[in-house]
Design an enzyme around this catalytic site. Structure first.
Site, PDB file in Angstrom:
ATOM      1  N   TYR A 128       0.849  -1.198   0.000  1.00  0.00           N
ATOM      2  CA  TYR A 128       0.000   0.000   0.000  1.00  0.00           C
ATOM      3  C   TYR A 128       0.882   1.244   0.000  1.00  0.00           C
ATOM      4  O   TYR A 128       0.730   2.135  -0.842  1.00  0.00           O
ATOM      5  CB  TYR A 128      -0.921  -0.018   1.219  1.00  0.00           C
ATOM      6  CG  TYR A 128      -1.583   1.294   1.532  1.00  0.00           C
ATOM      7  CD1 TYR A 128      -0.994   2.194   2.432  1.00  0.00           C
ATOM      8  CD2 TYR A 128      -2.788   1.646   0.943  1.00  0.00           C
ATOM      9  CE1 TYR A 128      -1.586   3.413   2.719  1.00  0.00           C
ATOM     10  CE2 TYR A 128      -3.393   2.868   1.236  1.00  0.00           C
ATOM     11  CZ  TYR A 128      -2.777   3.748   2.126  1.00  0.00           C
ATOM     12  OH  TYR A 128      -3.369   4.960   2.419  1.00  0.00           O
TER      13      TYR A 128
HETATM   14  N1  LIG Z   1      -9.033   7.692   6.395  1.00  0.00           N
HETATM   15  C1  LIG Z   1      -7.779   8.047   6.722  1.00  0.00           C
HETATM   16  O1  LIG Z   1      -7.449   8.258   7.922  1.00  0.00           O
HETATM   17  C2  LIG Z   1      -6.748   8.159   5.649  1.00  0.00           C
HETATM   18  C3  LIG Z   1      -7.096   8.120   4.298  1.00  0.00           C
HETATM   19  N2  LIG Z   1      -6.115   8.246   3.349  1.00  0.00           N
HETATM   20  C4  LIG Z   1      -6.490   8.252   1.936  1.00  0.00           C
HETATM   21  O2  LIG Z   1      -7.615   9.121   1.731  1.00  0.00           O
HETATM   22  C5  LIG Z   1      -8.495   8.552   0.729  1.00  0.00           C
HETATM   23  C6  LIG Z   1      -9.895   8.376   1.313  1.00  0.00           C
HETATM   24  O3  LIG Z   1      -9.769   7.640   2.531  1.00  0.00           O
HETATM   25  P1  LIG Z   1     -11.053   6.871   3.139  1.00  0.00           P
HETATM   26  O4  LIG Z   1     -12.275   7.654   2.884  1.00  0.00           O
HETATM   27  O5  LIG Z   1     -10.697   6.465   4.527  1.00  0.00           O
HETATM   28  O6  LIG Z   1     -11.070   5.588   2.207  1.00  0.00           O
HETATM   29  P2  LIG Z   1     -11.989   4.274   2.315  1.00  0.00           P
HETATM   30  O7  LIG Z   1     -11.050   3.105   2.279  1.00  0.00           O
HETATM   31  O8  LIG Z   1     -12.953   4.377   3.427  1.00  0.00           O
HETATM   32  O9  LIG Z   1     -12.809   4.352   0.935  1.00  0.00           O
HETATM   33  C7  LIG Z   1     -12.094   4.307  -0.257  1.00  0.00           C
HETATM   34  C8  LIG Z   1     -13.045   4.368  -1.429  1.00  0.00           C
HETATM   35  O10 LIG Z   1     -12.336   3.790  -2.521  1.00  0.00           O
HETATM   36  C9  LIG Z   1     -13.164   2.866  -3.161  1.00  0.00           C
HETATM   37  N3  LIG Z   1     -12.383   1.715  -3.650  1.00  0.00           N
HETATM   38  C10 LIG Z   1     -11.657   0.850  -2.920  1.00  0.00           C
HETATM   39  N4  LIG Z   1     -11.152  -0.119  -3.715  1.00  0.00           N
HETATM   40  C11 LIG Z   1     -11.599   0.153  -4.982  1.00  0.00           C
HETATM   41  C12 LIG Z   1     -11.453  -0.465  -6.239  1.00  0.00           C
HETATM   42  N5  LIG Z   1     -10.780  -1.612  -6.373  1.00  0.00           N
HETATM   43  N6  LIG Z   1     -12.050   0.102  -7.310  1.00  0.00           N
HETATM   44  C13 LIG Z   1     -12.779   1.234  -7.188  1.00  0.00           C
HETATM   45  N7  LIG Z   1     -12.967   1.880  -6.030  1.00  0.00           N
HETATM   46  C14 LIG Z   1     -12.382   1.334  -4.933  1.00  0.00           C
HETATM   47  C15 LIG Z   1     -14.196   2.395  -2.180  1.00  0.00           C
HETATM   48  O11 LIG Z   1     -15.348   2.052  -2.936  1.00  0.00           O
HETATM   49  P3  LIG Z   1     -16.677   1.353  -2.371  1.00  0.00           P
HETATM   50  O12 LIG Z   1     -16.934   1.956  -1.024  1.00  0.00           O
HETATM   51  O13 LIG Z   1     -17.715   1.715  -3.390  1.00  0.00           O
HETATM   52  O14 LIG Z   1     -16.371  -0.129  -2.294  1.00  0.00           O
HETATM   53  C16 LIG Z   1     -14.345   3.583  -1.254  1.00  0.00           C
HETATM   54  O15 LIG Z   1     -15.423   4.394  -1.634  1.00  0.00           O
HETATM   55  C17 LIG Z   1      -7.838   7.245   0.298  1.00  0.00           C
HETATM   56  O16 LIG Z   1      -7.055   7.459  -0.855  1.00  0.00           O
HETATM   57  C18 LIG Z   1      -6.942   6.887   1.471  1.00  0.00           C
HETATM   58  O17 LIG Z   1      -5.845   6.059   1.090  1.00  0.00           O
HETATM   59  C19 LIG Z   1      -4.787   8.364   3.683  1.00  0.00           C
HETATM   60  C20 LIG Z   1      -4.406   8.380   4.994  1.00  0.00           C
HETATM   61  C21 LIG Z   1      -5.360   8.330   6.065  1.00  0.00           C
HETATM   62  N1  LIG Z   2      -8.160   3.543   1.592  1.00  0.00           N
HETATM   63  C1  LIG Z   2      -7.834   3.830   2.862  1.00  0.00           C
HETATM   64  N2  LIG Z   2      -6.581   4.222   3.163  1.00  0.00           N
HETATM   65  C2  LIG Z   2      -6.268   4.476   4.461  1.00  0.00           C
HETATM   66  C3  LIG Z   2      -7.206   4.340   5.477  1.00  0.00           C
HETATM   67  C4  LIG Z   2      -8.518   3.929   5.126  1.00  0.00           C
HETATM   68  O1  LIG Z   2      -9.408   3.792   5.980  1.00  0.00           O
HETATM   69  N3  LIG Z   2      -8.774   3.684   3.816  1.00  0.00           N
HETATM   70  N4  LIG Z   2      -6.900   4.585   6.781  1.00  0.00           N
HETATM   71  C5  LIG Z   2      -5.655   4.914   7.141  1.00  0.00           C
HETATM   72  C6  LIG Z   2      -5.388   5.107   8.625  1.00  0.00           C
HETATM   73  O2  LIG Z   2      -6.149   6.166   9.124  1.00  0.00           O
HETATM   74  C7  LIG Z   2      -3.957   5.390   9.015  1.00  0.00           C
HETATM   75  O3  LIG Z   2      -3.600   6.584   8.422  1.00  0.00           O
HETATM   76  C8  LIG Z   2      -3.829   5.519  10.525  1.00  0.00           C
HETATM   77  O4  LIG Z   2      -4.227   4.389  11.173  1.00  0.00           O
HETATM   78  C9  LIG Z   2      -4.563   5.033   6.147  1.00  0.00           C
HETATM   79  N5  LIG Z   2      -5.032   4.838   4.788  1.00  0.00           N
END
Ligand SMILES: NC(=O)C1=CN([C@@H]2O[C@H](COP(=O)(O)OP(=O)(O)OC[C@H]3O[C@@H](n4cnc5c(N)ncnc54)[C@H](OP(=O)(O)O)[C@@H]3O)[C@@H](O)[C@H]2O)C=CC1
Ligand SMILES: Nc1nc2c(c(=O)[nH]1)N=C([C@H](O)[C@@H](O)CO)CN2
Length: 235
Positions: A147
């Protein structure tokens, strides 16, 4: 005339909050989702043009791109938010893990940027690409190696596409650390995760939206990564 933004991963959490906010602000929003849920119908009722696309499947990505090119003459912003936070496989399926992480976080954004660049160039003003990466792109992660590596590659593409698409298109990244907890996170995990930053808190969805809004409003920032990490980098 409304500005047009394509956001990937609108079905939940940050993508859902962001796409809803931009709809409220009058943007024409094109969204992708993987999982069909009632949320998608709600978004359609708010005016979103929603497409079911699994970025794991190359043909679905190509078909989606073809539909966008057929139906739209311009894009003002492209936000790569879709992501799967996959840990290393505990069944030895290591090739599948790294290939999937690269497919979702690198291959699909790479192809979409190249194939949709002409629509971005057709924007009336300066257009934007925003890659949503991760704090771990710089630091690595012992439990999410593939990742983190894929997010690092996405971060590097910010530099290349910024050079390629200037001056019409700005290309930047947002690198969140802890923004939102997951439902499965217990209190012990939350205390430990908050303590990793010197501000000792999670950023929250509004922090993420403000970062997106800042980059969309900027006329002089490109090729940069905006970190949202609560001071974790200096801990
Ligand atoms: N939340 C956090 O604390 C952090 C988030 N991030 C980044 O911020 C962004 C948003 O985070 P967050 O809202 O937590 O993400 P989530 O993992 O909760 O959601 C990610 C979204 O991506 C979609 N997705 C996942 N796999 C696929 C795939 N194979 N094809 C198409 N769509 C896909 C999902 O679709 P569906 O729901 O329709 O299945 C979902 O809507 C991400 O890029 C994440 O890496 C980075 C660091 C921390
Ligand atoms: N696709 C996602 N990426 C990440 C998520 C997640 O929920 N969906 N969450 C994190 C964590 O918050 C991490 O930053 C701390 O535990 C990272 N990326």
């Amino acid at each position: 005339m409304s500005k047009v933004v394509l956001i990937t991963g609108v079905g939940r959490r940050l993508g859902l909050v962001l796409s809803t906010r931009l709809l409220e602000q009058g943007w024409q929003v094109i969204g992708t989702y993987r999982t069909e849920t009632p949320v998608i119908e709600t978004l359609r009722n708010l005016g979103m043009e929603a497409y079911k696309v699994d970025f794991k499947i190359q043909q679905e990505v190509n078909d989606f791109i073809g539909k966008i090119k057929d139906r739209h003459a311009r894009l003002d912003a492209l936000i790569h938010n879709a992501s799967d936070w996959l840990p290393e496989s505990d069944t030895g399926r290591h090739f599948e893990t790294i290939e999937y992480m690269m497919q979702v976080h690198v291959n699909a954004p790479y192809v979409m940027n190249l194939e949709l660049s002409a629509l971005l160039q057709a924007s009336d003003g300066m257009a934007d690409i925003i890659h949503v990466t991760d704090y771990v792109a710089e630091k690595g992660s012992q439990k999410h190696i593939a990742y983190a590596a894929s997010k690092a590659a996405l971060a590097n593409m910010t530099l290349s596409f910024a050079q390629l698409l200037a001056p019409k298109v700005k290309v930047n990244a947002i690198a969140p650390a802890l923004m939102l907890f997951n439902e499965t996170d217990d209190n012990q995990y939350k205390v430990k995760a908050r303590a990793k930053s010197i501000l000792q808190r999670e950023g929250g969805a509004d922090e993420f939206i403000r970062a997106v809004e800042y980059l969309l409003a900027s006329t002089y920032v490109t090729g940069r990564t905006l970190p949202l990490d609560g001071g974790r980098h200096i801990k």
